[in-house]
Design a protein around this motif. Structure first.
Motif, PDB file in Angstrom:
ATOM      1  N   LEU A  67     -27.716   3.446   9.200  1.00  0.00           N
ATOM      2  CA  LEU A  67     -28.972   3.861   9.814  1.00  0.00           C
ATOM      3  C   LEU A  67     -28.911   5.339  10.181  1.00  0.00           C
ATOM      4  CD1 LEU A  67     -29.708   0.857  12.212  1.00  0.00           C
ATOM      5  CD2 LEU A  67     -30.591   1.220   9.891  1.00  0.00           C
ATOM      6  N   THR A  68     -30.032   6.023  10.011  1.00  0.00           N
ATOM      7  CA  THR A  68     -30.129   7.411  10.461  1.00  0.00           C
ATOM      8  C   THR A  68     -30.590   7.430  11.914  1.00  0.00           C
ATOM      9  OG1 THR A  68     -32.404   7.558   9.612  1.00  0.00           O
ATOM     10  CG2 THR A  68     -30.610   8.280   8.165  1.00  0.00           C
ATOM     11  N   LEU A  69     -29.972   8.290  12.709  1.00  0.00           N
ATOM     12  CA  LEU A  69     -30.294   8.355  14.136  1.00  0.00           C
ATOM     13  C   LEU A  69     -30.459   9.816  14.546  1.00  0.00           C
ATOM     14  CD1 LEU A  69     -28.838   6.331  17.065  1.00  0.00           C
ATOM     15  CD2 LEU A  69     -28.822   8.821  17.219  1.00  0.00           C
ATOM     16  N   LEU A  70     -31.543  10.103  15.249  1.00  0.00           N
ATOM     17  CA  LEU A  70     -31.787  11.418  15.823  1.00  0.00           C
ATOM     18  C   LEU A  70     -31.541  11.356  17.316  1.00  0.00           C
ATOM     19  CD1 LEU A  70     -32.845  14.354  15.576  1.00  0.00           C
ATOM     20  CD2 LEU A  70     -35.134  13.433  16.036  1.00  0.00           C
ATOM     21  N   ASP A  71     -30.621  12.188  17.793  1.00  0.00           N
ATOM     22  CA  ASP A  71     -30.304  12.265  19.219  1.00  0.00           C
ATOM     23  C   ASP A  71     -30.978  13.516  19.785  1.00  0.00           C
ATOM     24  OD1 ASP A  71     -29.212  11.860  21.708  1.00  0.00           O
ATOM     25  OD2 ASP A  71     -27.211  12.602  21.163  1.00  0.00           O
ATOM     26  N   ILE A  72     -32.133  13.324  20.408  1.00  0.00           N
ATOM     27  CA  ILE A  72     -32.930  14.439  20.921  1.00  0.00           C
ATOM     28  C   ILE A  72     -32.403  14.870  22.283  1.00  0.00           C
ATOM     29  CG2 ILE A  72     -35.217  15.120  21.734  1.00  0.00           C
ATOM     30  CD1 ILE A  72     -36.449  13.406  19.649  1.00  0.00           C
ATOM     31  N   GLY A  73     -32.280  16.188  22.468  1.00  0.00           N
ATOM     32  CA  GLY A  73     -31.722  16.697  23.717  1.00  0.00           C
ATOM     33  C   GLY A  73     -30.265  16.305  23.840  1.00  0.00           C
ATOM     34  N   ALA A  84     -22.091   8.322  16.042  1.00  0.00           N
ATOM     35  CA  ALA A  84     -21.431   8.443  14.735  1.00  0.00           C
ATOM     36  C   ALA A  84     -20.262   7.473  14.634  1.00  0.00           C
ATOM     37  CB  ALA A  84     -20.965   9.880  14.517  1.00  0.00           C
ATOM     38  N   LYS A  85     -19.512   7.324  15.717  1.00  0.00           N
ATOM     39  CA  LYS A  85     -18.397   6.371  15.720  1.00  0.00           C
ATOM     40  C   LYS A  85     -18.885   4.934  15.618  1.00  0.00           C
ATOM     41  CE  LYS A  85     -15.338   9.358  18.450  1.00  0.00           C
ATOM     42  NZ  LYS A  85     -14.689   9.554  19.783  1.00  0.00           N
ATOM     43  N   LEU A  86     -20.125   4.687  16.064  1.00  0.00           N
ATOM     44  CA  LEU A  86     -20.705   3.347  15.978  1.00  0.00           C
ATOM     45  C   LEU A  86     -21.358   3.089  14.620  1.00  0.00           C
ATOM     46  CD1 LEU A  86     -22.242   3.095  19.565  1.00  0.00           C
ATOM     47  CD2 LEU A  86     -20.430   1.628  18.641  1.00  0.00           C
ATOM     48  N   GLY A  87     -21.296   4.071  13.719  1.00  0.00           N
ATOM     49  CA  GLY A  87     -21.762   3.843  12.358  1.00  0.00           C
ATOM     50  C   GLY A  87     -23.124   4.406  12.007  1.00  0.00           C
ATOM     51  N   PHE A  88     -23.722   5.221  12.889  1.00  0.00           N
ATOM     52  CA  PHE A  88     -25.013   5.840  12.606  1.00  0.00           C
ATOM     53  C   PHE A  88     -24.819   7.214  11.968  1.00  0.00           C
ATOM     54  CE2 PHE A  88     -25.744   3.058  16.257  1.00  0.00           C
ATOM     55  CZ  PHE A  88     -26.889   2.371  15.885  1.00  0.00           C
ATOM     56  N   ASP A  89     -25.558   7.512  10.902  1.00  0.00           N
ATOM     57  CA  ASP A  89     -25.622   8.878  10.394  1.00  0.00           C
ATOM     58  C   ASP A  89     -26.474   9.679  11.373  1.00  0.00           C
ATOM     59  OD1 ASP A  89     -24.029   8.510   8.169  1.00  0.00           O
ATOM     60  OD2 ASP A  89     -25.701   8.048   6.833  1.00  0.00           O
ATOM     61  N   LEU A 112     -13.941  13.462  14.085  1.00  0.00           N
ATOM     62  CA  LEU A 112     -14.209  12.035  14.183  1.00  0.00           C
ATOM     63  C   LEU A 112     -13.256  11.261  13.274  1.00  0.00           C
ATOM     64  CD1 LEU A 112     -18.116  12.005  14.068  1.00  0.00           C
ATOM     65  CD2 LEU A 112     -16.632  11.872  16.088  1.00  0.00           C
ATOM     66  N   PRO A 113     -12.981  10.021  13.595  1.00  0.00           N
ATOM     67  CA  PRO A 113     -12.126   9.213  12.714  1.00  0.00           C
ATOM     68  C   PRO A 113     -12.767   9.041  11.348  1.00  0.00           C
ATOM     69  CG  PRO A 113     -13.148   7.862  14.419  1.00  0.00           C
ATOM     70  CD  PRO A 113     -13.414   9.276  14.796  1.00  0.00           C
ATOM     71  N   SER A 114     -11.957   8.795  10.357  1.00  0.00           N
ATOM     72  CA  SER A 114     -12.439   8.732   8.980  1.00  0.00           C
ATOM     73  C   SER A 114     -13.486   7.648   8.765  1.00  0.00           C
ATOM     74  CB  SER A 114     -11.258   8.503   8.024  1.00  0.00           C
ATOM     75  OG  SER A 114     -10.574   7.299   8.355  1.00  0.00           O
ATOM     76  N   GLU A 115     -13.432   6.590   9.564  1.00  0.00           N
ATOM     77  CA  GLU A 115     -14.391   5.495   9.392  1.00  0.00           C
ATOM     78  C   GLU A 115     -15.741   5.774  10.039  1.00  0.00           C
ATOM     79  OE1 GLU A 115     -11.792   4.342  12.982  1.00  0.00           O
ATOM     80  OE2 GLU A 115     -11.540   5.331  11.015  1.00  0.00           O
ATOM     81  N   ALA A 116     -15.860   6.880  10.776  1.00  0.00           N
ATOM     82  CA  ALA A 116     -17.123   7.216  11.430  1.00  0.00           C
ATOM     83  C   ALA A 116     -18.163   7.626  10.397  1.00  0.00           C
ATOM     84  CB  ALA A 116     -16.925   8.333  12.441  1.00  0.00           C
ATOM     85  N   ALA A 117     -19.429   7.500  10.780  1.00  0.00           N
ATOM     86  CA  ALA A 117     -20.518   7.971   9.926  1.00  0.00           C
ATOM     87  C   ALA A 117     -20.657   9.485  10.075  1.00  0.00           C
ATOM     88  CB  ALA A 117     -21.814   7.257  10.303  1.00  0.00           C
ATOM     89  N   SER A 118     -21.642  10.060   9.406  1.00  0.00           N
ATOM     90  CA  SER A 118     -21.810  11.511   9.428  1.00  0.00           C
ATOM     91  C   SER A 118     -22.409  11.982  10.749  1.00  0.00           C
ATOM     92  CB  SER A 118     -22.709  11.955   8.272  1.00  0.00           C
ATOM     93  OG  SER A 118     -24.039  11.481   8.459  1.00  0.00           O
TER      94      SER A 118
END
Length: 251
Positions: A67-73, A84-89, A112-118
């Motif tokens: 899933l793509t996630l935008l973290d505003i602020g 990202a560590k929870l798997g969100f791009d 981040l660990p290699s298994e993290a998302a972008s």
């Protein structure tokens, strides 16, 4: 956590004032210090991000990709790194150049660990993303809406940045006598857990007000929970009298 102050970007006035950006920019160098001025956010962060991750799980079942996630602020990236560590791009965006620099520096020094998302960061405004037509599966605004100029316009912007069927997560503070005593007087003036001036109690938002504004923005509340400090950790609770978090769907 600032989002934008650039005048003239579009017809809607920018979401956060220059004074808000200056306030949080001054904290950027200490943002990742778990005993520094952002200590309450460090302590609260696992509860917030894991709660959101759990509630957007239905989206994961229908997606073949992260899933793509935008973290505003996003500030210096506390929640962005966790997502990202929870798997969100994840894309973290903030109008504070100092905050984004702190986020990028921390990520470079602590990969981040290699298994993290972008994970990537952007110094700029969420309004810019609206103008670009960007949309995300999940839009996240934690402890942001109480700092913006117009909460209704802000929620409309969050909805615009969300894909149809996507979700919006918002955490904030309730406007109650208890929140004034605990989150304003206690945290800022008595215990010095937060820098004085971090919050304006008059801008705190009651859950029913948030739900009504969200409906006008085309967002439907799915769930709400209190976030309570029960020594020695933050826990999910039914008490929304001070801190709370809510999840919405864009139908």
């Amino acid at each position: 956590m600032p989002t934008d102050t650039s005048p003239g970007q579009n017809s809607r006035r920018s979401s956060v004032s220059e004074s808000e950006i200056a306030h949080f920019s001054a904290l950027a160098k200490d943002w990742w210090n778990p005993r520094g001025p952002m200590a309450p956010l460090h302590a609260m962060n696992p509860l917030r991000t894991e709660w959101v991750s759990r509630h957007v799980a239905p989206l994961r079942k229908t997606s073949e990709h992260p899933l793509t996630l935008l973290d505003i602020g996003c500030g210096a990236g506390l929640a962005s790194e966790a997502y990202a560590k929870l798997g969100f791009d994840t894309i973290g965006i903030d109008a504070s150049a100092a905050g984004i620099l702190a986020a990028e520096t921390h990520l470079a020094e602590h990969p981040l660990p290699s298994e993290a998302a972008s994970l990537s960061y952007r110094n700029g405004s969420a309004e810019d993303l609206v103008a670009e037509g960007a949309q995300f599966d999940v839009v996240n605004a934690l402890e942001v809406i109480e700092h913006v100029n117009d909460p209704q316009d802000f929620l409309i912007m969050l909805a615009t940045l969300t894909k149809p069927g996507g979700m919006v997560a918002v955490s904030t503070l309730n406007r109650t006598p208890r929140s004034f005593a605990v989150a304003k007087l206690g945290a800022e003036y008595l215990l010095r857990m937060l820098p004085v001036g971090t919050h304006d109690w008059k801008k705190f938002i009651k859950p029913d007000e948030l739900a009504a504004m969200a409906r006008r923005a085309g967002l439907r509340m799915l769930d709400i929970a209190g976030m309570s400090y029960i020594p020695f950790e933050w826990r999910e609770s039914r008490d929304t009298g001070i801190n709370y978090i809510a999840i919405f769907r864009k139908d």
